[in-house]
Motif scaffolding. Structure first.
Motif, PDB file in Angstrom:
ATOM      1  N   ASP A  40      12.342  12.446 -14.519  1.00 41.01           N
ATOM      2  CA  ASP A  40      12.177  11.503 -13.420  1.00 41.01           C
ATOM      3  C   ASP A  40      11.363  10.298 -13.896  1.00 41.01           C
ATOM      4  N   LYS A  41      11.789   9.116 -13.556  1.00 39.72           N
ATOM      5  CA  LYS A  41      11.071   7.915 -13.985  1.00 39.72           C
ATOM      6  C   LYS A  41       9.936   7.550 -13.049  1.00 39.72           C
ATOM      7  N   LEU A  42       9.839   8.234 -11.932  1.00 35.96           N
ATOM      8  CA  LEU A  42       8.761   7.992 -10.982  1.00 35.96           C
ATOM      9  C   LEU A  42       7.662   9.034 -11.164  1.00 35.96           C
ATOM     10  N   ARG A  43       6.432   8.614 -10.975  1.00 42.22           N
ATOM     11  CA  ARG A  43       5.296   9.547 -11.030  1.00 42.22           C
ATOM     12  C   ARG A  43       4.859   9.807  -9.589  1.00 42.22           C
ATOM     13  N   ASP A  60      -4.710   5.521   9.871  1.00 40.79           N
ATOM     14  CA  ASP A  60      -3.521   5.054   9.182  1.00 40.79           C
ATOM     15  C   ASP A  60      -3.813   4.818   7.706  1.00 40.79           C
ATOM     16  N   ALA A  61      -2.770   4.958   6.876  1.00 37.15           N
ATOM     17  CA  ALA A  61      -2.882   4.647   5.446  1.00 37.15           C
ATOM     18  C   ALA A  61      -1.578   4.006   4.995  1.00 37.15           C
ATOM     19  N   GLU A  62      -1.703   3.050   4.103  1.00 36.58           N
ATOM     20  CA  GLU A  62      -0.513   2.410   3.544  1.00 36.58           C
ATOM     21  C   GLU A  62      -0.777   2.017   2.105  1.00 36.58           C
ATOM     22  N   ILE A  63       0.317   1.885   1.359  1.00 38.20           N
ATOM     23  CA  ILE A  63       0.221   1.395  -0.016  1.00 38.20           C
ATOM     24  C   ILE A  63       0.950   0.062  -0.076  1.00 38.20           C
ATOM     25  N   GLN A  64       0.495  -0.799  -0.989  1.00 40.57           N
ATOM     26  CA  GLN A  64       1.138  -2.095  -1.120  1.00 40.57           C
ATOM     27  C   GLN A  64       1.147  -2.547  -2.570  1.00 40.57           C
ATOM     28  N   LEU A  65       2.193  -3.229  -2.901  1.00 44.81           N
ATOM     29  CA  LEU A  65       2.315  -3.929  -4.174  1.00 44.81           C
ATOM     30  C   LEU A  65       2.497  -5.388  -3.799  1.00 44.81           C
ATOM     31  N   ALA A  66       1.559  -6.225  -4.222  1.00 45.37           N
ATOM     32  CA  ALA A  66       1.533  -7.627  -3.787  1.00 45.37           C
ATOM     33  C   ALA A  66       2.901  -8.284  -3.916  1.00 45.37           C
ATOM     34  N   ALA A  67       3.330  -8.910  -2.859  1.00 44.58           N
ATOM     35  CA  ALA A  67       4.586  -9.664  -2.784  1.00 44.58           C
ATOM     36  C   ALA A  67       5.826  -8.814  -3.069  1.00 44.58           C
ATOM     37  N   PHE A  90       3.294  10.087  -2.339  1.00 40.43           N
ATOM     38  CA  PHE A  90       4.168   8.976  -2.648  1.00 40.43           C
ATOM     39  C   PHE A  90       4.490   9.017  -4.134  1.00 40.43           C
ATOM     40  N   ALA A  91       5.564   8.325  -4.517  1.00 41.91           N
ATOM     41  CA  ALA A  91       5.994   8.267  -5.914  1.00 41.91           C
ATOM     42  C   ALA A  91       6.301   6.818  -6.264  1.00 41.91           C
ATOM     43  N   ILE A  92       5.825   6.399  -7.429  1.00 39.96           N
ATOM     44  CA  ILE A  92       6.063   5.030  -7.906  1.00 39.96           C
ATOM     45  C   ILE A  92       6.319   5.060  -9.403  1.00 39.96           C
ATOM     46  N   ASN A  93       6.820   3.973  -9.908  1.00 32.89           N
ATOM     47  CA  ASN A  93       6.972   3.811 -11.346  1.00 32.89           C
ATOM     48  C   ASN A  93       5.568   3.695 -11.948  1.00 32.89           C
ATOM     49  N   PRO A  94       5.244   4.475 -12.982  1.00 33.84           N
ATOM     50  CA  PRO A  94       3.890   4.442 -13.546  1.00 33.84           C
ATOM     51  C   PRO A  94       3.450   3.077 -14.063  1.00 33.84           C
ATOM     52  N   SER A  95       4.379   2.204 -14.363  1.00 39.23           N
ATOM     53  CA  SER A  95       3.992   0.873 -14.846  1.00 39.23           C
ATOM     54  C   SER A  95       3.301   0.043 -13.754  1.00 39.23           C
ATOM     55  N   TYR A  96       3.459   0.427 -12.477  1.00 36.83           N
ATOM     56  CA  TYR A  96       2.828  -0.288 -11.368  1.00 36.83           C
ATOM     57  C   TYR A  96       1.492   0.326 -10.940  1.00 36.83           C
TER      58      TYR A  96
END
Length: 155
Positions: A40-43, A60-67, A90-96
């Motif tokens: 899997d490419k997501l962590r 409440d909780a949220e995640i954000q990646l600018a823009a 949650f799962a995201i690409n480790p590069s982020y």
């Protein structure tokens, strides 16, 4: 003189009636999930949020990646660590990983989140910062109790 008295009362009342901005006595933290799919490419990450901060409860909780994105997280009660925590996955690409921000809100006067106050009790963390927080001691895993059978014909 009246103006000075008014200003003193105004600032005193503003201080007395201001919202509790929460204490950081129980920190939020994140861990990399042990349930990673091979190839899997997501962590996958697990975010642990204290149920109560100061006089306010988690709302409440949220995640954000600018823009790029802003995602509200689903959460449930956690029984993995000592303390009173909610957990969100949650799962995201480790590069982020270094670019993700986590925004946690403690804006409810009760645990059931039946009311909300507009105090602005938002805490913003970077994911990499939450991954560095040392988690509390893990609770021992207890197996689920066996199902109970009340009738004689159920066997």
């Amino acid at each position: 003189m009246k103006l000075t008295l008014f200003l003193c009362i105004y600032f005193f009342c503003s201080y007395v009636y201001s919202c509790d901005l929460g204490s950081k006595n129980i920190p939020s933290f994140a861990v990399v999930s042990e349930m990673q799919d091979e190839g899997d490419k997501l962590r996958r990450y697990e975010l642990f949020i204290p149920v109560k901060s100061g006089d306010m409860f988690f709302s409440d909780a949220e995640i954000q990646l600018a823009a790029s994105f802003n995602i509200s997280l689903d959460f449930r009660k956690s029984l993995e660590y000592e303390g009173d925590y909610y957990i969100a996955y949650f799962a995201i690409n480790p590069s982020y990983e270094n670019n993700i921000n986590v925004i946690i809100s403690h804006n409810s006067p009760d645990k059931a989140r039946s009311a909300i106050v507009f105090c602005g009790n938002f805490q913003k963390y970077s994911l990499s910062e939450l991954l560095k927080v040392k988690p509390p001691r893990k609770l021992p895993k207890v197996p689920a109790p066996p199902p109970s059978y009340k009738g004689n014909n159920d066997v």
